[in-house]
Design a protein around this motif. Structure first.
Motif, short mmCIF file in Angstrom:
data_model
loop_
_atom_site.label_atom_id
_atom_site.label_comp_id
_atom_site.label_asym_id
_atom_site.label_seq_id
_atom_site.Cartn_x
_atom_site.Cartn_y
_atom_site.Cartn_z
N ALA A 63 -13.81 45.69 -25.27
CA ALA A 63 -13.32 45.93 -23.64
C ALA A 63 -14.91 44.94 -23.02
O ALA A 63 -14.31 44.06 -22.36
CB ALA A 63 -14.37 47.22 -24.02
N VAL A 87 -13.51 54.20 -26.53
CA VAL A 87 -13.34 52.76 -25.23
C VAL A 87 -13.85 53.72 -24.15
O VAL A 87 -14.86 53.32 -23.19
CB VAL A 87 -11.36 53.35 -26.11
N ALA A 91 -16.25 52.10 -21.60
CA ALA A 91 -15.82 51.47 -20.50
C ALA A 91 -17.25 51.82 -19.63
O ALA A 91 -17.15 50.95 -18.53
CB ALA A 91 -14.44 52.92 -20.17
N ALA A 98 -11.42 54.47 -17.75
CA ALA A 98 -11.08 54.67 -18.92
C ALA A 98 -9.57 55.21 -18.79
O ALA A 98 -9.80 56.78 -18.66
CB ALA A 98 -11.02 54.87 -19.98
N ALA A 119 -13.85 59.35 -18.89
CA ALA A 119 -12.15 59.31 -19.04
C ALA A 119 -11.57 60.25 -19.12
O ALA A 119 -11.54 61.56 -19.05
CB ALA A 119 -12.05 58.96 -20.48
#
Length: 320
Positions: A63, A87, A91, A98, A119
């Motif tokens: 990322a 992730v 993010a 995300a 997320a």
């Protein structure tokens, strides 16, 4: 896949990028374990990594290399849990959003943790739907940068930093044992380990129900099986990644299998003797060692404990 091969320099570059962001996780020893197996055992405890698993290494490495324009639009991923959390946190660290595709039967703790990092979660049925196709369609529809869970050079290089740290601390090992799901962790591990010590044996461990990589290596091609039904949810993968398989067929020295009962016993051992909580997928390397699944165990042995994301209720259900 036309990506260039992942190299030891890529792993070292990832380590520099992760410095001060990812945890340098501890390496634990146990005289009891050494005595039981007749070797010096070094446990690389990625259950102490951010998000509770090694996955943060690869997710952040990938990322953080996105352009400002890509980051402004956001990222997407598909995952059974640990990559989802990784992730989502990456993010957040990078100031972007995300969207994560997760199986509807993912452990509740992993769903809640992913949402807790900010997320958006979209669910699917892992037994009837193709998560790769769904994830790619979701990313394309929303204009998001897709960070796959294992089949990506920057993800693989990031995962390899766990082995790099282990070997920096221990020096040469005779054997390195690593859980295998889609193959990203063991691919990165093999690149790092063989790059530093070409003679080290690198052995992967899969649950008996999820032996797609073992079958693939034996047949010399990627084999697809039914989605595995195993307590090791992080290894419930039907086929190895294309890039990970190309690395693993070249560098691995073998794959062994462990039963769900052997995984439970390893979780109990880690809790009772080592005083650490390990999730089923994270315990498969230790399970293979304790159950005698590995051949020629002697000298100095490294085991990657890949994660610890299991809630108290599920742990008690599995190990009580």
């Amino acid at each position: 896949m036309a990506e260039r091969p992942v190299t030891l320099d890529d792993v070292r570059d990832a380590a520099a990028r992760l410095a001060g962001v990812a945890h340098r996780t501890p390496v634990l020893r146990s005289r009891t374990l050494d005595r039981l197996v007749g070797a010096e055992v070094f446990l690389k405890c990625e259950n102490f990594q951010r998000v509770g698993a090694f996955k943060f290494r690869g997710a952040y490495n990938a990322a953080s290399r996105l352009s400002p324009e890509q980051l402004a639009k956001g990222v997407a991923a598909y995952s059974s849990g640990n990559h989802a959390q990784a992730v989502a946190l990456a993010a957040r660290e990078l100031g972007t959003s995300a969207v994560i595709l997760m199986p509807e039967d993912a452990p509740r703790s992993k769903l809640e943790a992913t949402a807790g990092y900010g997320a958006e979660i979209v669910t699917y049925d892992r037994y009837t739907e193709d998560r790769t196709a769904l994830g790619e369609a979701l990313a394309a529809e929303r204009g998001l940068a897709l960070i796959p869970p294992y089949d990506h050079p920057h993800v693989i290089a990031g995962q390899g930093t766990a082995a790099l740290e282990l070997l920096e601390e221990t020096g040469r090992l005779d054997l390195l044992v690593v859980p295998v799901g889609g193959g990203g962790l063991i691919a990165g591990t093999a690149v790092a380990a063989k790059g530093l010590y070409p003679d080290v044996r690198v052995i992967g461990v899969e649950p008996e129900a999820g032996d797609d990589t073992k079958r693939s290596l034996e047949e010399g091609r990627r084999v697809t099986i039914d989605v595995p039904r195993t307590i090791a949810d992080g290894q419930a993968i039907p086929t190895p990644g294309e890039l990970t398989f190309s690395i693993n067929r070249r560098l691995l020295d073998g794959i062994v299998l462990v039963s769900d009962d052997e995984i439970r016993e390893a979780m109990r051992f880690a809790f009772q003797r080592l005083k650490i909580v390990v999730e089923p997928s994270g315990a498969t390397g230790l399970a293979a060692l304790l159950a005698g699944r590995l051949e020629n165990v002697s000298g100095r042995v490294g085991i990657v404990i890949s994660g610890g994301n299991v809630d108290a209720g599920r742990f008690a259900e599995l190990c009580g």
